[in-house]
Design a protein around this motif. Structure first.
Motif, mmCIF file in Angstrom:
data_model
loop_
_atom_site.group_PDB
_atom_site.id
_atom_site.type_symbol
_atom_site.label_atom_id
_atom_site.label_comp_id
_atom_site.label_asym_id
_atom_site.label_seq_id
_atom_site.Cartn_x
_atom_site.Cartn_y
_atom_site.Cartn_z
ATOM 1 N N ALA A 1 -44.797 -0.713 51.198
ATOM 2 C CA ALA A 1 -45.686 -1.072 50.082
ATOM 3 C C ALA A 1 -46.322 0.171 49.478
ATOM 4 N N MET A 2 -46.707 1.114 50.320
ATOM 5 C CA MET A 2 -47.295 2.343 49.783
ATOM 6 C C MET A 2 -46.247 3.164 49.038
ATOM 7 N N LEU A 3 -45.066 3.275 49.601
ATOM 8 C CA LEU A 3 -44.007 4.022 48.921
ATOM 9 C C LEU A 3 -43.675 3.405 47.565
ATOM 10 N N ALA A 4 -43.690 2.076 47.499
ATOM 11 C CA ALA A 4 -43.331 1.400 46.255
ATOM 12 C C ALA A 4 -44.355 1.648 45.152
ATOM 13 N N GLY A 5 -45.620 1.902 45.510
ATOM 14 C CA GLY A 5 -46.653 2.045 44.496
ATOM 15 C C GLY A 5 -47.035 3.460 44.138
ATOM 16 N N LEU A 6 -46.500 4.448 44.858
ATOM 17 C CA LEU A 6 -46.954 5.818 44.643
ATOM 18 C C LEU A 6 -46.548 6.368 43.279
ATOM 19 N N ARG A 7 -45.381 5.999 42.795
ATOM 20 C CA ARG A 7 -44.906 6.576 41.535
ATOM 21 C C ARG A 7 -45.871 6.270 40.392
ATOM 22 N N ASP A 8 -46.424 5.078 40.379
ATOM 23 C CA ASP A 8 -47.377 4.724 39.324
ATOM 24 C C ASP A 8 -48.767 5.275 39.590
ATOM 25 N N ALA A 9 -49.091 5.526 40.865
ATOM 26 C CA ALA A 9 -50.449 5.956 41.202
ATOM 27 C C ALA A 9 -50.660 7.454 41.041
ATOM 28 N N LEU A 10 -49.662 8.252 41.385
ATOM 29 C CA LEU A 10 -49.832 9.702 41.400
ATOM 30 C C LEU A 10 -49.387 10.319 40.080
ATOM 31 N N PRO A 11 -49.942 11.465 39.726
ATOM 32 C CA PRO A 11 -49.588 12.104 38.460
ATOM 33 C C PRO A 11 -48.102 12.495 38.414
ATOM 34 N N GLU A 12 -47.570 12.580 37.208
ATOM 35 C CA GLU A 12 -46.179 13.000 37.042
ATOM 36 C C GLU A 12 -46.005 14.397 37.626
ATOM 37 N N GLY A 13 -44.903 14.587 38.333
ATOM 38 C CA GLY A 13 -44.653 15.858 38.994
ATOM 39 C C GLY A 13 -45.093 15.895 40.441
ATOM 40 N N SER A 14 -45.703 14.810 40.937
ATOM 41 C CA SER A 14 -46.109 14.748 42.346
ATOM 42 C C SER A 14 -44.899 14.541 43.244
ATOM 43 N N TRP B 1 -47.656 12.031 53.354
ATOM 44 C CA TRP B 1 -48.179 13.281 52.815
ATOM 45 C C TRP B 1 -47.698 13.430 51.378
ATOM 46 N N ALA B 2 -48.624 13.737 50.498
ATOM 47 C CA ALA B 2 -48.280 13.877 49.077
ATOM 48 C C ALA B 2 -48.780 15.220 48.553
ATOM 49 N N ARG B 3 -48.048 15.745 47.586
ATOM 50 C CA ARG B 3 -48.447 16.980 46.900
ATOM 51 C C ARG B 3 -48.483 16.708 45.403
ATOM 52 N N LEU B 4 -49.643 16.896 44.803
ATOM 53 C CA LEU B 4 -49.809 16.718 43.379
ATOM 54 C C LEU B 4 -49.413 18.011 42.650
ATOM 55 N N PRO B 5 -49.292 17.995 41.352
ATOM 56 C CA PRO B 5 -49.021 19.245 40.634
ATOM 57 C C PRO B 5 -50.050 20.315 40.978
ATOM 58 N N GLU B 6 -49.669 21.566 40.852
ATOM 59 C CA GLU B 6 -50.458 22.689 41.359
ATOM 60 C C GLU B 6 -51.864 22.749 40.762
ATOM 61 N N SER B 7 -52.049 22.231 39.571
ATOM 62 C CA SER B 7 -53.356 22.317 38.922
ATOM 63 C C SER B 7 -54.399 21.387 39.547
#
Length: 411
Positions: free
Chosen positions: A322-335, A347-353
């Motif tokens: 369930a978490m994997l299915a929702g991450l694409r919409d939750a995290l910024p593009e490029g994560s 573990w997730a990594r957001l864009p460098e900024s």
């Protein structure tokens, strides 16, 4: 009273009332901070908060009846023993059953190879007491389990991170660091690591064992999550590798598979080191609570822990998905994020900024929380990272939490 004696008495009273500063805390206490995870949990304790920050097993999945029955049995049938002092090493019946479980899983073990501890966290503290002198070098993963960094910091160790990748630490980099830094030990969580959820492959485990054998190095292999596997085949412990058997301490725990409130862990170590840890434990708490040990031994005798773990893993797998299915919409593009084969964390990594620590307050205002990744690094933190625990909430709650997370990250 004469005027002279009254004056002397007043002077004495005045001197007694002078406030003198107390001696300072020990340097190790002044230099080691608290746990950011605990701090976040305190801030987000409101029931409306969907909390992805804690490493908390789902309480509705505890085998409450089985555990309660085990406690009733030992309190009714052996109250004198259950409520009495016990040996520092641990109750023999519990150690026998733990040894049998480890032997079945590919690591021949006798009861006398084990020391029962008050959670595996205490095992880490005992090892630090037994092995580390101030100034000794300790190698860890990057990122690393946060409470291990605290333990080594309190012991006065110099902590150095071993470079790695999505599969875990790099054995070649480890070999270079061992030659250059001359460390006392390597601490690793090779299976479903905290915080990343990654698992070290079998070939790298063999290489780590070989490095330790060639260069003289203790390996502390922490395995609190290994039974919570959802995909793939079990990878043998480093401790089971022939090169590592005389130099590896294996830590285990009931916290993630039975109940963390029992505070039951154990360490398996070569004789001299195990005895040193037992002496350290005598000074710390004499022994782990007898009634908890006997109840756990009774539970293992009459209940099917493996079946219970399989049931829990089935539920946790759905929550991970369930978490994997929702991450694409939750995290910024490029994560980027990983897909752990088991355990409790993603573990997730957001864009460098992005700075996940700076963003956390605005995310918490949306009634959701995570743990920023920076505190898990011994040095050179990646401030765009974060840890998400996926086991505590239902799939529906996870979906709502990720929607809130997305709103919070967008500001």
């Amino acid at each position: 009273m004469t005027p002279a004696s009254a004056s002397a008495s007043a002077s004495a009273s005045a001197s007694v009332s002078v406030s003198v500063a107390l001696p300072p805390l020990a340097a190790r206490a002044r230099s080691t901070g608290g746990s950011p995870v605990r701090d976040i949990l305190a801030v987000t304790a409101r029931p409306e908060v969907i909390n992805f920050a804690g490493g908390l097993p789902a309480p509705e999945l505890f085998d409450r009846e089985g555990v309660a029955a085990a406690f009733r049995y030992v309190l009714e049938e052996m109250p004198g023993q259950a409520l009495q002092y016990a040996t520092t090493e641990g109750e023999p019946e519990l150690r026998e059953r733990l040894a049998a479980r480890m032997s079945v899983r590919g690591l021949p073990t006798e009861a006398d190879d084990l020391l029962v501890t008050t959670g595996s966290q205490q095992a880490l503290s005992l090892l630090a007491t037994a092995l580390i002198d101030p100034g000794d070098t300790v190698l860890v993963e990057a990122p690393c389990y946060l409470a291990a960094l605290q333990v080594f910091g309190l012991a006065g160790a110099r902590v150095v991170a071993v470079p790695g990748d999505a599969e875990g630490l790099d054995p070649d980099a480890l070999a270079e660091l061992v030659v250059r830094e001359r460390p006392k030990l390597l601490y690793t969580v090779p299976t479903f690591q905290n915080p990343t959820g990654r698992t070290l492959p079998a070939d790298r485990r063999a290489a780590v064992a070989s490095v330790a054998a060639r260069h003289g190095l203790w390996i502390v292999e922490d395995d609190p999550y290994g039974e919570l596997r959802y995909d793939g085949e079990r990878v043998p412990w480093i401790a089971a590798h022939p090169d590592a058997r005389d130099r590896t301490v294996l830590l285990g725990s009931f916290s993630k598979v039975m109940a963390p409130g029992l505070r039951l862990g154990w360490l398996r170590a070569p004789g001299e080191l195990r005895r040193a840890c037992a002496v350290a434990k005598q000074a710390a708490d004499l022994h782990t609570p007898t009634v908890n040990q006997l109840a756990a031994a009774r539970y293992l005798a009459v209940s099917d822990l493996d079946a219970h773990v399989a049931k829990v893993a089935h539920v946790y797998r759905a929550r991970r998905d369930a978490m994997l299915a929702g991450l694409r919409d939750a995290l910024p593009e490029g994560s980027e994020w990983n897909r752990p084969d088991g355990g409790m964390f993603l573990w997730a990594r957001l864009p460098e900024s992005y700075d996940t620590a700076a963003l956390l307050p605005q995310v918490v205002r949306e009634d959701v929380a995570y743990v920023p990744g920076a505190p898990f690094y011994a040095a050179d933190p990646d401030r765009s990272t974060l840890r998400l625990c996926f086991v505590t909430q239902t799939p529906e709650e996870i979906g709502e939490g990720l929607r809130r997370l997305g709103r919070g990250l967008r500001g």
